[in-house]
Design an enzyme around this catalytic site. Structure first.
Site, short mmCIF file in Angstrom:
data_model
loop_
_atom_site.label_atom_id
_atom_site.label_comp_id
_atom_site.label_asym_id
_atom_site.label_seq_id
_atom_site.Cartn_x
_atom_site.Cartn_y
_atom_site.Cartn_z
N ARG A 189 7.61 3.40 -5.83
CA ARG A 189 8.40 2.51 -6.69
C ARG A 189 9.43 3.37 -7.42
O ARG A 189 9.19 4.56 -7.67
CB ARG A 189 7.50 1.80 -7.70
N LYS A 234 -0.65 1.48 -13.16
CA LYS A 234 -1.57 0.42 -13.55
C LYS A 234 -3.02 0.87 -13.50
O LYS A 234 -3.92 0.13 -13.07
CB LYS A 234 -1.35 -0.81 -12.65
N HIS A 282 14.20 -1.33 -5.06
CA HIS A 282 12.97 -1.82 -4.43
C HIS A 282 13.17 -2.12 -2.95
O HIS A 282 12.20 -2.11 -2.17
CB HIS A 282 12.48 -3.08 -5.15
N ARG A 306 12.01 0.62 -0.75
CA ARG A 306 10.55 0.57 -0.54
C ARG A 306 10.22 -0.41 0.59
O ARG A 306 9.34 -0.15 1.40
CB ARG A 306 9.90 0.16 -1.86
N HIS A 314 -0.95 -0.91 -3.18
CA HIS A 314 -1.26 -2.32 -3.35
C HIS A 314 -2.77 -2.54 -3.43
O HIS A 314 -3.52 -1.97 -2.63
CB HIS A 314 -0.71 -3.14 -2.18
N TYR A 362 5.87 -7.19 2.65
CA TYR A 362 6.79 -6.09 2.94
C TYR A 362 7.07 -5.95 4.44
O TYR A 362 8.03 -5.29 4.83
CB TYR A 362 6.21 -4.77 2.42
#
Length: 281
Positions: A140, A162, A227, A230, A253, A262
């Protein structure tokens, strides 16, 4: 003030909560912006009710795309749960899952190559190398700060996002080029991509600089944003390896369902693939 009235102190407390939960600065900014939009929508007495939230949902549905409206509602749902008003939450808009990606948003390899060339001419090595770093690793844009001199020497980087930590392998040629870049810039330790003030580059500035390349690169503005690099990495990896589980691990993910998005291609490519099957006799 009424018992069910929303106040700015609650929003400030929610911001502190997001910080403690280790959300990224950009995520926190986005969630607070969405909550404040709801605060401004409320009547003068700022009373929070299920009816008010339902009316707000309707307004979002009229003004935004479903994906954007759902993103704003997700932030509001989180906030309402935090302040103890979970019963006022509403469901997200239902979306039919598409197996195709909008061709107008799919960045081709040719456009990617032209972006790098334009970045080199307009901004020099830093932006050109940053674009290639994101696209060749799948990180990212906010994760570029984990690309450090130390990680380049090790050949891999530890990415924290996260609350989850993943290890990504850095291509040898990328390491060579970035170490050479660091040598020229006198960067001996820490993050590679720094602003003039010596801090990791801000993703909003990166976004703006990439948008400036559209004309020179001959690429539509809708395709040019960090993005999408990516996405190009994910699509290229999947076409080569056909391993969506491994791709999910690389991208960080939690769900393979997210990774599937994606790998979507435009309908025209699907049509060509069907033609190659030769099942019409």
């Amino acid at each position: 003030m009424k018992e069910n009235a929303l106040n700015k102190q609650q929003i400030d407390s929610y911001r502190d909560h997001l910080v403690r939960e280790e959300h990224s600065p950009e995520t926190i900014k986005k969630y607070i912006r969405d909550v404040q939009a709801f605060f401004e929508f409320l009547p003068a007495d700022k009373t929070v009710s299920k009816e008010a939230v339902m009316a707000y949902k309707q307004r979002l549905g009229e003004r935004y795309r479903i994906s954007s409206a759902n993103s704003m509602l997700a932030a509001l749902r989180s906030f309402l749960q935090f302040i103890g008003r979970g019963k006022c939450r509403v469901k997200l808009f239902r979306m039919q899952c598409s197996t195709f990606r909008d061709r107008e948003k799919e960045l081709s390899r040719q456009e990617y190559a032209r972006l790098i060339k334009a970045a080199q001419l307009r901004h020099g090595d830093r932006l050109a190398l940053l674009i290639q770093t994101i696209c060749s690793t799948g990180i990212r844009v906010s994760e570029h700060r984990f690309i450090t001199v130390e990680s380049l020497k090790a050949g891999n980087a530890q990415i924290t996002n996260k609350g989850r930590v993943r290890t990504i392998v850095l291509p040898k040629e990328l390491c060579r080029r970035l170490l050479q870049y660091c040598g020229k810039r006198g960067i001996c330790t820490g993050p590679v991509f720094l602003s003039r003030g010596g801090r990791p580059m801000n993703r909003s500035n990166i976004w703006a600089q990439m948008k400036q390349l559209c004309g020179a690169a001959g690429a539509a503005p809708e395709k040019v944003f960090p993005h999408n690099l990516r996405h190009l990495f994910a699509l290229t990896f999947y076409r080569l390896e056909k391993d969506i589980v491994r791709l999910a691990d690389i991208l960080g993910h939690a769900s393979v369902e997210t990774t599937r998005i994606y790998t979507f291609t435009c309908p025209e490519k699907h049509t060509r693939a069907l033609s190659k099957m030769h099942l019409l006799l």
